[in-house]
Design an enzyme around this catalytic site. Structure first.
Site, mmCIF file in Angstrom:
data_model
loop_
_atom_site.group_PDB
_atom_site.id
_atom_site.type_symbol
_atom_site.label_atom_id
_atom_site.label_comp_id
_atom_site.label_asym_id
_atom_site.label_seq_id
_atom_site.Cartn_x
_atom_site.Cartn_y
_atom_site.Cartn_z
ATOM 1 N N SER A 1 -11.248 -65.850 3.560
ATOM 2 C CA SER A 1 -11.491 -64.835 2.550
ATOM 3 C C SER A 1 -12.843 -65.087 1.873
ATOM 4 O O SER A 1 -13.866 -65.138 2.544
ATOM 5 C CB SER A 1 -10.337 -64.827 1.544
ATOM 6 O OG SER A 1 -10.387 -63.699 0.718
ATOM 7 N N ASP B 1 -6.389 -55.255 7.075
ATOM 8 C CA ASP B 1 -7.070 -56.005 6.017
ATOM 9 C C ASP B 1 -8.232 -55.167 5.487
ATOM 10 O O ASP B 1 -8.920 -54.489 6.257
ATOM 11 C CB ASP B 1 -7.580 -57.315 6.608
ATOM 12 C CG ASP B 1 -8.076 -58.311 5.570
ATOM 13 O OD1 ASP B 1 -8.832 -57.914 4.664
ATOM 14 O OD2 ASP B 1 -7.717 -59.496 5.679
ATOM 15 N N HIS C 1 -4.206 -58.989 4.570
ATOM 16 C CA HIS C 1 -4.998 -60.115 4.080
ATOM 17 C C HIS C 1 -4.105 -61.310 3.741
ATOM 18 O O HIS C 1 -3.145 -61.195 2.992
ATOM 19 C CB HIS C 1 -5.779 -59.687 2.842
ATOM 20 C CG HIS C 1 -6.915 -60.595 2.495
ATOM 21 N ND1 HIS C 1 -8.003 -60.765 3.312
ATOM 22 C CD2 HIS C 1 -7.112 -61.410 1.417
ATOM 23 C CE1 HIS C 1 -8.848 -61.616 2.759
ATOM 24 N NE2 HIS C 1 -8.328 -62.025 1.611
#
Length: 358
Positions: A200, A298, A328
């Site tokens: 991320s 995502d 995600h």
């Protein structure tokens, strides 16, 4: 199925890693009420239990604001996973530069193999939308990596935004990478086999590190392993994601908040400093080979695919994995599901190949 204890455990992991720092994205925060979207639409059936966890957490954390950051940060730190007894962890301090205090790093699995040579190594940067997450909470997770790969890992407790902008955190992570390279012999590391890795926002940090490493020419890298990396401030600001994308784990409102905090400028605007955004780097040639993985629903799927294409066009060896129906942070929430195992094993395989070639 995941029982109640499992739900609490996995929810803690999500918060601790910051992979879904804006978990309220599952509720569609920041989206027009006139166009409601089922957040579970398109989710792989094997990942639906995890999606429910994300939704439950999102209900408590909506919307992502500066006022809510202490709740997010404290909750994540409190739910860090247990440490393995068979993989050593040591806390160290690394000098950064004038005017910046030493940064804390956690060194995992240091030392040469018994009766063998030095190990490959990874410089890791944690996720959390640039505003949350801790390296300390990642120690157990990274011990598993170090054990599986028989490598050394250094993870950096970089200063979060908005307390610090990207210039400071990038200085901290790069100083840690140089320290890993310079202290290779003492740490039992083969400096010819160094990689950067992050998830991320940590993937965004790792991408920025790969760019700085290329530009400085001080630390050669064999791989940048980027898991659903946060690469482009324009996503959710000047670029609108497709209708079925970005409703679970991290959404457009959270993305704008994270990037604004990190950059000190309005995301998508002309005031954005390109040096803080991997996707705004004009020249990608000469970067370390890349592994990029992202879920098909995502928020970052389009920017990650675009970055992989640009790397490929620039002559950078790049492997791209898009996992259908994955949101995600899915691999951290439901790690035993088949889509999660696919990502985990593919990433390990990419690192093994890079270390073997190095």
């Amino acid at each position: 199925m995941i029982d109640r204890r499992g739900v609490l455990r996995q929810a803690g992991l999500v918060a601790a890693t910051g992979l879904a720092g804006g978990l309220a994205g599952g509720l569609g925060m920041g989206r027009a009420l006139a166009a409601p979207v089922d957040p579970l639409a398109g989710v792989d059936p094997q990942l639906r239990a995890g999606a429910q966890i994300v939704l439950a957490m999102g209900a408590k954390l909506s919307p992502l604001t500066t006022a809510r950051l202490p709740i997010l940060r404290e909750g994540g730190a409190a739910m860090a996973g247990p440490l393995r007894a068979d993989v050593p962890v040591e806390e160290r301090k690394v000098p950064v530069g004038p005017g910046i205090p030493d940064v804390t790093v956690y060194v995992i699995n240091a030392g040469k193999r018994p009766g063998g040579g030095p190990r490959p190594a990874i410089l890791h940067t944690h996720g959390g939308g640039f505003v949350a997450g801790t390296a300390k909470a990642e120690r157990g997770y990274l011990q598993d990596f170090a054990h599986a790969l028989d490598c050394v890992i250094v993870t950096v407790e970089y200063t979060l935004a908005p307390e610090a902008r990207f210039t400071r955190s990038l200085d901290e992570t790069y100083a840690s990478l140089r320290w890993l390279h310079d202290q290779a012999e003492a740490l039992g590391v083969d400096r010819a086999r160094l990689a950067v890795m992050g998830e991320s926002a940590g993937g965004g940090h790792a991408a920025l590190l790969a760019i700085r490493a290329r530009d400085r020419g001080e630390v050669p890298l064999v791989l940048q392993a980027l898991t659903y990396p946060m690469l482009d401030d324009r996503t959710g600001s000047t670029v609108t994601p497709p209708p079925g994308v970005g409703h679970l784990g991290w959404d457009t409102q959270a993305n704008r908040f994270g990037w604004a905090s990190f950059l000190g400028a309005e995301p998508g605007s002309r005031q954005v400093p390109a040096a803080g955004v991997p996707a705004r780097c004009a020249r990608l040639g000469g970067l370390a080979p890349a592994f990029i993985a992202v879920g098909g629903i995502d928020l970052f799927v389009d920017e990650d695919i675009t970055y992989a294409r640009r790397l490929t066009d620039a002559g950078v060896p790049t492997e791209l994995l898009v996992v259908p129906g994955a949101y995600h942070g899915f691999d951290r929430v439901v790690p035993d599901a088949a889509p999660s195992r696919h990502l985990i094993e593919s990433r390990l395989a990419a690192l093994r190949r890079a270390f073997a070639q190095g």
